[in-house]
Design a protein around this motif. Structure first.
Motif, mmCIF file in Angstrom:
data_model
loop_
_atom_site.group_PDB
_atom_site.id
_atom_site.type_symbol
_atom_site.label_atom_id
_atom_site.label_comp_id
_atom_site.label_asym_id
_atom_site.label_seq_id
_atom_site.Cartn_x
_atom_site.Cartn_y
_atom_site.Cartn_z
ATOM 1 N N UNK A 1 0.857 -1.195 0.000
ATOM 2 C CA UNK A 1 0.000 0.000 0.000
ATOM 3 C C UNK A 1 0.887 1.238 0.000
ATOM 4 N N UNK A 2 0.924 1.919 -1.100
ATOM 5 C CA UNK A 2 1.720 3.145 -1.178
ATOM 6 C C UNK A 2 1.027 4.254 -0.415
ATOM 7 N N UNK A 3 1.816 5.202 0.104
ATOM 8 C CA UNK A 3 1.226 6.290 0.898
ATOM 9 C C UNK A 3 0.465 7.288 0.023
ATOM 10 N N UNK A 4 -0.860 7.199 0.053
ATOM 11 C CA UNK A 4 -1.702 8.066 -0.784
ATOM 12 C C UNK A 4 -1.500 9.535 -0.443
ATOM 13 N N UNK A 5 -1.072 9.821 0.773
ATOM 14 C CA UNK A 5 -0.869 11.219 1.179
ATOM 15 C C UNK A 5 0.539 11.731 0.903
ATOM 16 N N UNK A 6 1.250 11.099 -0.031
ATOM 17 C CA UNK A 6 2.657 11.495 -0.228
ATOM 18 C C UNK A 6 2.789 12.930 -0.734
ATOM 19 N N UNK A 7 1.730 13.477 -1.336
ATOM 20 C CA UNK A 7 1.849 14.864 -1.817
ATOM 21 C C UNK A 7 1.907 15.866 -0.665
ATOM 22 N N UNK B 1 3.554 11.725 -10.936
ATOM 23 C CA UNK B 1 3.012 10.763 -9.971
ATOM 24 C C UNK B 1 2.518 9.480 -10.634
ATOM 25 N N UNK B 2 1.701 8.736 -9.897
ATOM 26 C CA UNK B 2 1.068 7.529 -10.440
ATOM 27 C C UNK B 2 2.061 6.438 -10.807
ATOM 28 N N UNK C 1 2.152 16.163 -9.611
ATOM 29 C CA UNK C 1 1.567 14.826 -9.812
ATOM 30 C C UNK C 1 0.369 14.971 -10.739
ATOM 31 N N UNK D 1 -2.624 12.737 -11.152
ATOM 32 C CA UNK D 1 -3.531 12.520 -10.026
ATOM 33 C C UNK D 1 -4.472 13.702 -9.771
ATOM 34 N N UNK E 1 -5.735 9.656 -4.204
ATOM 35 C CA UNK E 1 -4.443 9.697 -4.892
ATOM 36 C C UNK E 1 -3.797 8.312 -4.833
ATOM 37 N N UNK E 2 -3.164 7.932 -5.923
ATOM 38 C CA UNK E 2 -2.433 6.654 -5.963
ATOM 39 C C UNK E 2 -1.088 6.851 -5.288
ATOM 40 N N UNK E 3 -0.943 6.283 -4.124
ATOM 41 C CA UNK E 3 0.345 6.390 -3.426
ATOM 42 C C UNK E 3 1.367 5.488 -4.083
ATOM 43 N N UNK E 4 2.644 5.840 -3.998
ATOM 44 C CA UNK E 4 3.691 5.044 -4.645
ATOM 45 C C UNK E 4 3.934 3.718 -3.917
#
Lengths: 335, 335
Positions: free
Chosen positions: A257-263, B224-225, B246, B249, B256-259
């Motif tokens: 699960x990648x961190x969706x809040x990375x922005x 992103x993505x 990003x 996104x 948002x698609x987290x990495x």
């Protein structure tokens, strides 16, 4: 007298949580040390989340344990026989000795440890790999400053509990995230954290917002998943996120699960950095010296969760992922 | 003579891609400048991905545009009337002037620009916000070194094309990721990148592995993505990932698609840092001076994609998200 070595070998690459059939338990006769080798009777085996990574066939910072090989693990023990000038019979040593009752290794792979100073399992915890990880992760990668608000996940664990205590010693406000009321009480009552969040009972994002009204300056992550996202949602400007581990993801059968809040890194001009303690081998002594001073002075507390019997290894290892252990988890082989 | 101002105002917060009904187009009479104010006739409006963020009601680095307010945008124009000592009628200026035909603003919000030096749209591109973003993002946040392998996404865009060219000027190998054969040809033939990856036609992870056999030292991300994940899968030890944007996104209606590959930061002891050019206002001149030198010397090339007519704004803005623009996208209001 022929010694018998009891060993856990990796039988299969686990899919999801490791299960009994992923291991074979066997006995093999032990040889004598060759020139430069030392024979060690293992007393305590360290159980660490990183071991799960070593079981998988993925490109990582070290090669995986091969199928049929003895499972890799840190351990402490006592020298039974030595053909290395640096070690004598009776010495206590630590090293990457494996999940087995005895190890026959090159002397240069061992470090001497002193059981008169602290109990042996402490050399697998605060004064070992977890403590050194906490020290450099927090101070070197996380660049903690006095006055910072520091948040740590897995806060009652071997690494997290040291991270939080060092942060306090360095003048930070510390919020710990752990699973269950017992662990949270430990963080507050024993370790003196300013706040503890029970992720099994609370909304972590909301609790972090409440406990970190100025935002998080340093977030030390041992768990990944939703808790990492909750921390990212609460960063202060210029925050440092230290990625030390992601135990919530290690047994995934689906993608990480990648961190969706990375922005949030962008919005807050923050950074997220990975750390591996192996990079700090040249500075290991610096950390151990500082940690030993704090431990001796009673300024860093530690707790070991000791499970007995080599044969308990598969079940004990599973405790790391269910969060059943309280403090540094070790397997005791002899009394 | 009463001047009429034509304006695009935000009518609704977009869900997904902005649509015509998210805007209202209207006309209002213009007043005279008050003391300290300047009246500007807008000539070119900058269309930037960041504007999508300003339309959403989320906590970010600046407050969102309010419903009913003129849409926020950078622009260049010419002074029609001034009651500020620093600006005279006929001067060319840039600033946050909005999506409208005229702007009545405080003089201290404006910068003078010289159309004799470079065409006016260049002040919205290489010598404006995108160029300065590229400069500090690559050199200050990304810490690019000679000999590095640098990868940039959105590589044919306003920021990406400058990132890649600065990286080359500083002695790096540069791989650009862009959408479509035309853009990739531009990167190779015009900008001299070592390699270009067409993300619409190639597996980006595999292509990066092929073009970056030693791994990526600096990855500058505008999208992103999946492309961010492809880059994370190919990091070199100690890599720096710069999160600048990003765009893949921004129109999401799902989270948002987290990495998913963020643990590559751990394995490679890499870091991922957000950057916002607004933090570099005190050092803006340093970047513009360097960029202007390179542009004048023909060492940084630039391409503007000019759409004409204020009324084209909604459609032109949409081109950013479909990737239809080639180079810095600007809206031309008068010839």
């Amino acid at each position: 007298m022929q010694l018998i070595n009891k060993q856990f070998r990796l039988a299969a690459r686990p899919i999801g949580a490791p299960k009994q059939s992923d291991w074979t338990f066997g006995e093999t006769p032990l040889g004598e040390p060759a020139d430069g080798e030392v024979l060690v009777k293992i007393m305590y085996i360290s159980l660490d989340p990183a071991m799960r990574g070593w079981m998988s066939e993925v490109k990582s910072y070290m090669p995986p344990v091969g199928i049929g090989e003895v499972m890799r693990a840190l351990a402490v023990g006592q020298v039974l026989a030595s053909r290395h000038a640096g070690f004598a019979v009776g010495d206590h040593v630590s090293g990457m000795l494996g999940v087995q009752s005895h190890a026959l290794v090159q002397g240069q792979m061992l470090n001497k440890v002193d059981p008169a100073l602290v109990p042996l399992p402490v050399y697998l915890g605060v004064l070992g790999m977890p403590g050194v990880t906490a020290y450099f992760g927090l101070l070197d990668v996380g660049k903690l400053q006095a006055g910072d608000t520091a948040v740590v996940s897995g806060a009652a664990g071997a690494v997290g509990s040291v991270v939080g205590q060092i942060a306090k010693l360095k003048g930070a406000r510390v919020v710990g995230i752990a699973g269950g009321a017992d662990k949270c009480r430990y963080l507050l009552d024993e370790l003196g954290f300013e706040a503890a969040i029970d992720y099994k009972a609370e909304n972590v994002t909301a609790a972090l917002a409440r406990h970190c009204p100025q935002g998080i300056n340093v977030y030390f992550d041992n768990v990944g998943g939703d808790i990492l996202d909750a921390a990212l949602a609460n960063l202060a400007h210029g925050a440092r996120v230290v990625i030390c581990g992601a135990i919530s993801q290690y047994n995934n059968t689906t993608p990480v699960q990648g961190p969706a809040n990375y922005l949030s890194l962008l919005v807050n001009r923050a950074s997220m950095s990975g750390m591996l303690v192996g990079d700090y081998l040249p500075r290991w002594g610096e950390a151990v010296q500082a940690l030993a001073g704090w431990v001796m002075a009673g300024r860093i507390k530690h707790r070991e969760d000791v499970v007995t019997g080599l044969e308990s290894f598969p079940d004990a290892f599973g405790m790391l992922f269910s969060g059943e252990n309280h403090g540094k988890l070790v397997l005791q082989l002899s009394e």
